[in-house]
Design a protein around this motif. Structure first.
Motif, PDB file in Angstrom:
ATOM      1  N   VAL A  81       0.821  -1.108   0.183  1.00 29.19           N
ATOM      2  CA  VAL A  81       0.040   0.282   0.028  1.00 29.19           C
ATOM      3  C   VAL A  81       1.055   1.203   0.121  1.00 29.19           C
ATOM      4  O   VAL A  81       0.781   2.111  -0.703  1.00 29.19           O
ATOM      5  CB  VAL A  81      -0.911  -0.135   1.322  1.00 29.19           C
ATOM      6  N   SER A  84       2.761   1.527  -3.555  1.00 29.35           N
ATOM      7  CA  SER A  84       1.682   1.805  -4.340  1.00 29.35           C
ATOM      8  C   SER A  84       1.267   3.417  -4.367  1.00 29.35           C
ATOM      9  O   SER A  84       1.082   4.100  -5.557  1.00 29.35           O
ATOM     10  CB  SER A  84       0.473   1.148  -4.341  1.00 29.35           C
ATOM     11  N   LEU A 104      -7.019   6.223  -7.805  1.00 30.48           N
ATOM     12  CA  LEU A 104      -7.232   5.222  -6.895  1.00 30.48           C
ATOM     13  C   LEU A 104      -7.118   3.728  -7.517  1.00 30.48           C
ATOM     14  O   LEU A 104      -6.490   2.838  -7.099  1.00 30.48           O
ATOM     15  CB  LEU A 104      -8.444   5.473  -6.094  1.00 30.48           C
ATOM     16  N   GLN A 105      -7.591   3.737  -8.662  1.00 30.14           N
ATOM     17  CA  GLN A 105      -7.615   2.640  -9.858  1.00 30.14           C
ATOM     18  C   GLN A 105      -6.195   2.302  -9.998  1.00 30.14           C
ATOM     19  O   GLN A 105      -5.527   1.113 -10.023  1.00 30.14           O
ATOM     20  CB  GLN A 105      -8.372   2.773 -10.978  1.00 30.14           C
ATOM     21  N   THR A 107      -3.544   3.199  -8.202  1.00 30.74           N
ATOM     22  CA  THR A 107      -2.920   2.458  -6.816  1.00 30.74           C
ATOM     23  C   THR A 107      -3.282   0.934  -6.877  1.00 30.74           C
ATOM     24  O   THR A 107      -2.321   0.254  -6.741  1.00 30.74           O
ATOM     25  CB  THR A 107      -3.518   2.938  -5.484  1.00 30.74           C
ATOM     26  N   PHE A 108      -4.442   0.361  -7.218  1.00 34.08           N
ATOM     27  CA  PHE A 108      -4.767  -0.676  -6.953  1.00 34.08           C
ATOM     28  C   PHE A 108      -3.926  -1.758  -8.139  1.00 34.08           C
ATOM     29  O   PHE A 108      -3.351  -2.759  -8.037  1.00 34.08           O
ATOM     30  CB  PHE A 108      -5.905  -1.360  -7.147  1.00 34.08           C
ATOM     31  N   GLU A 109      -3.890  -0.989  -9.478  1.00 32.34           N
ATOM     32  CA  GLU A 109      -2.928  -1.721 -10.664  1.00 32.34           C
ATOM     33  C   GLU A 109      -1.441  -1.787 -10.254  1.00 32.34           C
ATOM     34  O   GLU A 109      -0.904  -2.576 -10.496  1.00 32.34           O
ATOM     35  CB  GLU A 109      -3.289  -0.867 -11.773  1.00 32.34           C
ATOM     36  N   MET A 111      -0.490  -2.116  -6.953  1.00 32.91           N
ATOM     37  CA  MET A 111      -0.416  -2.865  -5.961  1.00 32.91           C
ATOM     38  C   MET A 111      -0.162  -4.434  -6.618  1.00 32.91           C
ATOM     39  O   MET A 111       0.459  -5.295  -6.182  1.00 32.91           O
ATOM     40  CB  MET A 111      -1.676  -2.819  -5.002  1.00 32.91           C
ATOM     41  N   LEU A 112      -1.011  -4.452  -7.650  1.00 34.39           N
ATOM     42  CA  LEU A 112      -0.924  -5.962  -8.467  1.00 34.39           C
ATOM     43  C   LEU A 112       0.130  -6.251  -8.884  1.00 34.39           C
ATOM     44  O   LEU A 112       0.706  -7.318  -8.917  1.00 34.39           O
ATOM     45  CB  LEU A 112      -2.276  -5.736  -9.566  1.00 34.39           C
TER      46      LEU A 112
END
Length: 147
Positions: A81, A84, A104-105, A107-109, A111-112
């Motif tokens: 987290v 990212s 935000l999207q 950030t999750f990409e 993280m992936l």
């Protein structure tokens, strides 16, 4: 309340984070790991060791193993987290994102991407698993020794 078990857990998990991060940095693409990557992970390991692992040292050697793996999952989650969000913020200064939801999207990409890189470095996973077990047992030992 500061205890020897919390201190030993914090130092041990910081050392585990150091060795696992050096394994991960070897497999990261250029530019994905900044100069503070290892330092931030060690600091997160220290905090998670103090707040999560150290408080369960009184459960004994066998009873604290699940809490060691819980601390490990906290370490990995918060490291992913943190890095990212940091990378998303540096990308947002380059105006890569059009809005907050896209950031935000992103950030999750990111993280992936970090999760995939971590899976591709099996030595880091082994280091984390064995290291968290040893850190758990070290904190239990410290709790029994300096109670």
């Amino acid at each position: 309340m500061p205890t020897a078990a919390k201190l030993i857990a914090a130092l041990s998990l910081a050392v585990v984070a150091f060795f696992a991060t050096t394994e991960i940095v070897r497999t990261l693409p250029d530019g994905m790991a900044g100069p503070r990557f290892v330092i931030v992970n060690c600091a997160i390991g220290f905090l998670v060791g103090w707040k999560v692992l150290g408080r369960y040292a009184d459960r004994g050697y066998r009873g604290s193993i699940p809490f060691g793996f819980w601390a490990l999952s906290n370490l990995v989650f918060w490291a992913m987290v943190t890095h990212s969000i940091n990378e998303m913020l540096s990308e947002s200064t380059k105006l890569r994102y059009d809005g907050v939801m896209e950031a935000l999207q992103g950030t999750f990409e990111i993280m992936l991407e970090y999760a995939i890189v971590m899976i591709e470095a099996p030595a880091s996973i082994v280091t984390l698993l064995i290291g968290s077990l040893l850190a758990t047992w070290a904190s239990v030992w410290a709790d029994k020794r300096w109670k």
